[in-house]
Design a protein around this motif. Structure first.
Motif, PDB file in Angstrom:
ATOM      1  N   LEU A  55       0.839  -1.193   0.000  1.00  8.63           N
ATOM      2  CA  LEU A  55       0.000   0.000   0.000  1.00  8.63           C
ATOM      3  C   LEU A  55       0.874   1.242   0.000  1.00  8.63           C
ATOM      4  CD1 LEU A  55      -2.633   1.673   0.497  1.00  8.63           C
ATOM      5  CD2 LEU A  55      -2.260   1.261   2.936  1.00  8.63           C
ATOM      6  N   SER A  56       0.514   2.170  -0.862  1.00  7.35           N
ATOM      7  CA  SER A  56       1.178   3.475  -0.871  1.00  7.35           C
ATOM      8  C   SER A  56       0.121   4.532  -0.556  1.00  7.35           C
ATOM      9  CB  SER A  56       1.805   3.729  -2.244  1.00  7.35           C
ATOM     10  OG  SER A  56       2.576   4.889  -2.219  1.00  7.35           O
ATOM     11  N   LEU A  57       0.309   5.215   0.559  1.00 12.75           N
ATOM     12  CA  LEU A  57      -0.596   6.279   0.992  1.00 12.75           C
ATOM     13  C   LEU A  57       0.148   7.593   0.849  1.00 12.75           C
ATOM     14  CD1 LEU A  57      -3.163   7.394   2.334  1.00 12.75           C
ATOM     15  CD2 LEU A  57      -2.104   6.895   4.541  1.00 12.75           C
ATOM     16  N   ILE A  58      -0.390   8.466   0.009  1.00 10.53           N
ATOM     17  CA  ILE A  58       0.246   9.757  -0.236  1.00 10.53           C
ATOM     18  C   ILE A  58      -0.673  10.850   0.283  1.00 10.53           C
ATOM     19  CG2 ILE A  58       1.142  11.317  -1.984  1.00 10.53           C
ATOM     20  CD1 ILE A  58       1.223   8.230  -3.457  1.00 10.53           C
ATOM     21  N   ASP A  59      -0.166  11.642   1.200  1.00  8.91           N
ATOM     22  CA  ASP A  59      -0.955  12.696   1.818  1.00  8.91           C
ATOM     23  C   ASP A  59      -0.442  14.048   1.356  1.00  8.91           C
ATOM     24  OD1 ASP A  59      -2.225  14.506   3.630  1.00  8.91           O
ATOM     25  OD2 ASP A  59      -2.549  12.815   4.983  1.00  8.91           O
ATOM     26  N   THR A  60      -1.324  14.839   0.774  1.00  7.66           N
ATOM     27  CA  THR A  60      -0.938  16.160   0.275  1.00  7.66           C
ATOM     28  C   THR A  60      -1.244  17.266   1.273  1.00  7.66           C
ATOM     29  OG1 THR A  60      -3.064  16.578  -0.780  1.00  7.66           O
ATOM     30  CG2 THR A  60      -1.422  15.425  -2.094  1.00  7.66           C
ATOM     31  N   GLU A  61      -1.922  16.927   2.365  1.00  8.87           N
ATOM     32  CA  GLU A  61      -2.403  17.949   3.295  1.00  8.87           C
ATOM     33  C   GLU A  61      -1.680  17.960   4.639  1.00  8.87           C
ATOM     34  OE1 GLU A  61      -6.994  17.802   1.713  1.00  8.87           O
ATOM     35  OE2 GLU A  61      -6.380  16.439   3.288  1.00  8.87           O
ATOM     36  N   GLN A  62      -1.212  16.789   5.080  1.00  5.06           N
ATOM     37  CA  GLN A  62      -0.593  16.671   6.399  1.00  5.06           C
ATOM     38  C   GLN A  62       0.924  16.757   6.267  1.00  5.06           C
ATOM     39  OE1 GLN A  62      -2.623  16.524   9.039  1.00  5.06           O
ATOM     40  NE2 GLN A  62      -4.401  16.392   7.694  1.00  5.06           N
ATOM     41  N   GLY A  63       1.563  17.198   7.325  1.00  4.78           N
ATOM     42  CA  GLY A  63       3.017  17.254   7.366  1.00  4.78           C
ATOM     43  C   GLY A  63       3.619  15.887   7.632  1.00  4.78           C
ATOM     44  N   THR A  64       4.937  15.829   7.645  1.00  4.75           N
ATOM     45  CA  THR A  64       5.657  14.566   7.808  1.00  4.75           C
ATOM     46  C   THR A  64       5.353  13.887   9.141  1.00  4.75           C
ATOM     47  OG1 THR A  64       7.416  15.450   6.425  1.00  4.75           O
ATOM     48  CG2 THR A  64       7.957  13.534   7.747  1.00  4.75           C
ATOM     49  N   VAL A  65       5.311  14.649  10.223  1.00  3.34           N
ATOM     50  CA  VAL A  65       5.051  14.060  11.542  1.00  3.34           C
ATOM     51  C   VAL A  65       3.673  13.418  11.576  1.00  3.34           C
ATOM     52  CG1 VAL A  65       4.745  14.573  13.995  1.00  3.34           C
ATOM     53  CG2 VAL A  65       6.633  15.607  12.736  1.00  3.34           C
ATOM     54  N   ARG A  66       2.686  14.096  11.037  1.00  5.16           N
ATOM     55  CA  ARG A  66       1.321  13.555  11.000  1.00  5.16           C
ATOM     56  C   ARG A  66       1.261  12.301  10.123  1.00  5.16           C
ATOM     57  NH1 ARG A  66      -2.922  12.280  13.396  1.00  5.16           N
ATOM     58  NH2 ARG A  66      -4.908  12.796  12.458  1.00  5.16           N
ATOM     59  N   ALA A  67       1.986  12.303   9.014  1.00  2.00           N
ATOM     60  CA  ALA A  67       2.023  11.131   8.129  1.00  2.00           C
ATOM     61  C   ALA A  67       2.640   9.933   8.851  1.00  2.00           C
ATOM     62  CB  ALA A  67       2.790  11.454   6.855  1.00  2.00           C
ATOM     63  N   GLN A  68       3.663  10.177   9.655  1.00  6.20           N
ATOM     64  CA  GLN A  68       4.276   9.102  10.433  1.00  6.20           C
ATOM     65  C   GLN A  68       3.285   8.536  11.448  1.00  6.20           C
ATOM     66  OE1 GLN A  68       7.696  11.125  12.011  1.00  6.20           O
ATOM     67  NE2 GLN A  68       9.010  10.527  10.295  1.00  6.20           N
ATOM     68  N   LYS A  69       2.485   9.395  12.059  1.00  5.78           N
ATOM     69  CA  LYS A  69       1.474   8.937  13.009  1.00  5.78           C
ATOM     70  C   LYS A  69       0.418   8.091  12.306  1.00  5.78           C
ATOM     71  CE  LYS A  69       1.985  12.626  16.388  1.00  5.78           C
ATOM     72  NZ  LYS A  69       1.350  13.745  17.094  1.00  5.78           N
ATOM     73  N   ILE A  70       0.056   8.472  11.089  1.00  3.11           N
ATOM     74  CA  ILE A  70      -0.915   7.706  10.315  1.00  3.11           C
ATOM     75  C   ILE A  70      -0.350   6.320  10.002  1.00  3.11           C
ATOM     76  CG2 ILE A  70      -2.076   7.552   8.066  1.00  3.11           C
ATOM     77  CD1 ILE A  70      -2.277  10.680   8.212  1.00  3.11           C
ATOM     78  N   ALA A  71       0.914   6.262   9.588  1.00  7.01           N
ATOM     79  CA  ALA A  71       1.554   4.975   9.301  1.00  7.01           C
ATOM     80  C   ALA A  71       1.576   4.101  10.552  1.00  7.01           C
ATOM     81  CB  ALA A  71       2.968   5.199   8.781  1.00  7.01           C
ATOM     82  N   HIS A  72       1.898   4.687  11.687  1.00  8.81           N
ATOM     83  CA  HIS A  72       1.924   3.950  12.951  1.00  8.81           C
ATOM     84  C   HIS A  72       0.540   3.391  13.270  1.00  8.81           C
ATOM     85  CE1 HIS A  72       3.431   2.933  16.929  1.00  8.81           C
ATOM     86  NE2 HIS A  72       2.327   3.442  17.429  1.00  8.81           N
ATOM     87  N   ARG A  73      -0.485   4.209  13.094  1.00  3.72           N
ATOM     88  CA  ARG A  73      -1.855   3.773  13.384  1.00  3.72           C
ATOM     89  C   ARG A  73      -2.287   2.638  12.448  1.00  3.72           C
ATOM     90  NH1 ARG A  73      -5.831   8.253  12.730  1.00  3.72           N
ATOM     91  NH2 ARG A  73      -4.287   9.273  14.013  1.00  3.72           N
ATOM     92  N   ILE A  74      -1.931   2.738  11.177  1.00  8.10           N
ATOM     93  CA  ILE A  74      -2.272   1.671  10.224  1.00  8.10           C
ATOM     94  C   ILE A  74      -1.595   0.369  10.636  1.00  8.10           C
ATOM     95  CG2 ILE A  74      -1.941   0.858   7.846  1.00  8.10           C
ATOM     96  CD1 ILE A  74      -2.321   3.817   6.971  1.00  8.10           C
ATOM     97  N   ASN A  75      -0.334   0.454  11.018  1.00  7.59           N
ATOM     98  CA  ASN A  75       0.374  -0.754  11.463  1.00  7.59           C
ATOM     99  C   ASN A  75      -0.253  -1.344  12.717  1.00  7.59           C
ATOM    100  OD1 ASN A  75       2.454  -1.353   9.554  1.00  7.59           O
ATOM    101  ND2 ASN A  75       3.457   0.539  10.177  1.00  7.59           N
ATOM    102  N   LEU A  76      -0.689  -0.506  13.640  1.00 10.33           N
ATOM    103  CA  LEU A  76      -1.365  -1.006  14.842  1.00 10.33           C
ATOM    104  C   LEU A  76      -2.662  -1.731  14.495  1.00 10.33           C
ATOM    105  CD1 LEU A  76      -0.953   1.919  17.419  1.00 10.33           C
ATOM    106  CD2 LEU A  76       0.051  -0.365  17.555  1.00 10.33           C
TER     107      LEU A  76
END
Length: 98
Positions: free
Chosen positions: A7-28
């Motif tokens: 899966l490739s999730l590309i976010d155009t609205e959130q910053g890098t830190v928020r994108a990392q949190k999203i990746a962490h949540r998906i993995n959880l």
């Protein structure tokens, strides 16, 4: 045996830190080990780039990673003028190629 896709999730609205949190949540949610990077999950933040460069990064990421599914959160941000029929058609054509 269950096939795991990439899966490739590309976010155009959130910053890098928020994108990392999203990746962490998906993995959880997927019960993945969150202490290691998951090679099947690519999360990119392209917020700091202009619309043309955002599209280029997406094209490069898809070409190099070959994901099974691409999700773009904020596709409107790939356009500098969303009222431009020509620009909209161009971005739609690029998405169809991907």
């Amino acid at each position: 045996s269950q096939k795991v896709g990439k899966l490739s999730l590309i976010d155009t609205e959130q910053g890098t830190v928020r994108a990392q949190k999203i990746a962490h949540r998906i993995n959880l949610i997927c019960l993945n080990d969150v202490t290691f990077n998951n090679d099947n999950l690519i999360v990119l933040s392209v917020r700091e780039l202009n619309s043309k460069d955002r599209l280029g990064v997406i094209q490069e990421a898809v070409a190099s990673e070959h994901p099974d599914l691409v999700i773009i959160d904020g596709i409107r941000d790939l356009l500098s003028d969303f009222n431009s029929i020509e620009e909209s058609n161009s971005v739609v054509n690029e998405m169809m190629k991907i």
